[in-house]
Scaffold this active site. Sequence first.
Site, PDB file in Angstrom:
ATOM      1  N   LYS A  94      44.021  43.799  43.159  1.00  0.00           N
ATOM      2  CA  LYS A  94      43.189  43.531  44.292  1.00  0.00           C
ATOM      3  C   LYS A  94      44.133  44.412  45.351  1.00  0.00           C
ATOM      4  O   LYS A  94      45.288  44.068  45.441  1.00  0.00           O
ATOM      5  CB  LYS A  94      42.895  42.265  44.525  1.00  0.00           C
ATOM      6  CG  LYS A  94      42.043  41.826  45.802  1.00  0.00           C
ATOM      7  CD  LYS A  94      41.837  40.433  45.719  1.00  0.00           C
ATOM      8  CE  LYS A  94      40.763  40.223  46.837  1.00  0.00           C
ATOM      9  NZ  LYS A  94      40.416  38.479  46.669  1.00  0.00           N
TER      10      LYS A  94
ATOM     11  N   SER B 269      35.572  37.670  46.858  1.00  0.00           N
ATOM     12  CA  SER B 269      36.082  38.926  47.639  1.00  0.00           C
ATOM     13  C   SER B 269      36.867  40.043  46.407  1.00  0.00           C
ATOM     14  O   SER B 269      36.907  40.693  46.863  1.00  0.00           O
ATOM     15  CB  SER B 269      37.272  38.596  48.771  1.00  0.00           C
ATOM     16  OG  SER B 269      38.290  37.786  48.174  1.00  0.00           O
TER      17      SER B 269
ATOM     18  N   SER C 222      36.931  33.075  45.307  1.00  0.00           N
ATOM     19  CA  SER C 222      37.084  34.726  45.303  1.00  0.00           C
ATOM     20  C   SER C 222      37.460  35.282  43.907  1.00  0.00           C
ATOM     21  O   SER C 222      37.196  36.664  43.798  1.00  0.00           O
ATOM     22  CB  SER C 222      38.088  35.148  46.282  1.00  0.00           C
ATOM     23  OG  SER C 222      37.344  35.216  47.475  1.00  0.00           O
TER      24      SER C 222
END
Length: 518
Positions: A105, A186, A210
Site C-alpha cells: 500500500k 482504504s 481499511s
Amino acid sequence: MLSPWPLVLLLLLLLHPHRSDGDGRLQIQELTIDEIQSAFAEGTLTSRRLVEFYLDRISALNPVVRAVIEVNPDALAQADRADAERTGLPARRGRGLHGVPVLLKDNIGTGDRMNTTAGSLALVGSAVRRDSGVVERLRRGGAVLLGKASMSEWANFRSSDAPNGWCARSGQGKNPYLLTADPCGSSSGSSIAVAANMAAVSLGTETDGSIICPASANSVVGLKPTVGLTSRAGVIPISPRQDTIGPICRTVSDAVHVLDAIVGFDPRDSKATKKAEKFIPEGGYKQFLKVDGLKGKRLGILRHQFFGYDKGSISNKTFERHFETMRQMGAILMENLMIANASAISDSFVSGESTAMLAEFKLSINTYLSSELTLSPVRSLGDVIAFNYKHKHEEQMDDIDQMVFLAAESTNGIGLNEEAALNKMRRLSREGLKKLMNEEALDAIVTPESGVSSVLAIGGYPGISVPAGYDEKGVPFGICFGGLRGSEPRLIEIAYGFEQATKVRKPPVFESKGHLHI
Ligand SMILES: *[C@@H]1O[C@H](CO)[C@@H](O)[C@H](O)[C@H]1NC(C)=O
Ligand SMILES: *[C@@H]1O[C@H](CO)[C@@H](O)[C@H](O)[C@H]1NC(C)=O
Ligand SMILES: *[C@@H]1O[C@H](CO)[C@@H](O)[C@H](O)[C@H]1NC(C)=O
C-alpha cells in the site's frame, strides 16, 4: 477509453484459467506461496518469471482497475538476486517469502527509488528516511518488492466525500468483479491487485475497516492484526492507537505466511510492539493452519446486530448455509448474543473515535512530515491543505474536498474532550466485546463484511475477513472473524477451517462484454 493494446494482452492473459498451459508449463495465476516455493525448489519456476508475469498483468489490467500506482524499477533485479541465492541451496519448501513478489500500500515507506505518498500529489518528490519496519523485515527475508498499490487517498482521512479507492495520483480504483461496484478502501489497490492476480500477495493498513472492508468487497483474505503486532514505523499514520499493518492475500495460508514475515518487536515503534510481542507464538502462526480448525470453537454469531439481511436474499441464504457448515465442522454456535452499546460503538461521533482520531492524526502526521522525510514539499498538515487548494486542477477528479483535513487541523492536541473520548472508547470496549467474549467464553465473534470494524478498531483488536459469497450481480462479500488482543492463533484456525470447508474464492473474469465495457 481503452487503447486496444492492453485489451488484447488482457484477453490473452485471462483466457487461460488452468494450472498449466498447452505446452505443460506452470500456470502462475492463483499460485499460493506454498506452490510458488515448491515450484522454485523443483526448478519449474523462477522469481524472475513470476515478476515478469505480474508486471505483464499490471500493464494489461491496470489501465482498467488502477490498483497499482508505481512498479518498482528494481523488482527484476531483486528477483534475479533471489534466484541466484536459491541456486546451490538444498531444495526445500516453505522458505517464507524469499523470491515472492509483494505489493505494498502506498502509505508504507520504502527507502528506495519508489515514492511513498498515500496516493497524494502533495508527497510526490518527498523522500523517506529509510524503509518502514515491515519493509525492513520483507527485504531481510528476500521478498521482492513489486510496487506500490493505490489506495483511498490519505487512507480515507482527507475528504468526507471522496469515493472509496480514489486517489489523486492514480484516479479511481475499480472492483475487478464488477467495475461499477464499490471496491471499498482504504487498502483498495492492495485488495484489487491480489484479487486480479497482479501480485502474489500484498500489505494493507487498517485504522477502522481499511483491510477487512476491501478484502470483503474483492473476494480476498484480509488479516487485521492486533495493534502493535506489526510495526508502524515509517508508515504514514492516522492514529497510533488504532493503526495496524496486515496481509491481504488470496488464501488464509498466504496471509499467515505474510503475517509470520512481518510481526515482531521494532525499536522504532517500541512501546506498542513490545506490548504485543508476548502474543507471538513460538514457531510462528503456520502451526494454526489446521483443516479441522473449527472443531470445538465457540463462535458468537452477532445475528441481530450485524446480519439481519432480508430473508430470501442470496447473502442471507449463503450465511445461513455457512453457519450450518460451521456446525458440521464441529463449531459451537452461540446464536443470540449482543455486544453492549454496539450502535454507539459503530457511530464514530458517539463513541468518541472521531474526536480522538482527528487530534491524533494532526499530531502524528505533523511528526511524520517533519521528521520522517529527508526531503518534502510539505512539512505539516497545514502545508498539505494549502497544496491541495493550489493543485486542485491536477487531481483526477473534480471537487474532492478536504473536510476531514480541515477538521483535524482545527484540533489542538489531546485536551479534555479528547481524554473524555478516549475514556469512553475504553469503557465501550471493556463493557462491549471484552465482556461478551469472556462471559460466553467465545473463541471469536462472527459478522458479515466489515460491519464490525469499529468494534475491533477502538479496542486494537484483530480480525480476519474470508471470502463468503457473491451477490446477485456477482459482487463479492466476506465473513469476518474477530477476537480479543492476541487471539490471532484461534482466528487463524477458525478462518482456515472455514475457508477449507467452503472454498468460496474464485478469480474475477474479465470479459469483452458484460463486466468489462469497452
Ligand atoms: C516517483 O515520482 C516521480 C515524480 O512523479 C517519478 O518521476 C518517478 O518515476 C516515481 N518513481 C517511480 C519508481 O515510479
Ligand atoms: C435471514 O433472514 C431472517 C428473516 O428476516 C433473519 O431472521 C435471519 O437472521 C437472516 N439471516 C442472516 C444470516 O442474515
Ligand atoms: C451502554 O449501555 C448501557 C446499558 O444498556 C447504558 O446505561 C449506557 O449509557 C450505554 N453507554 C453508552 C456510552 O452509550
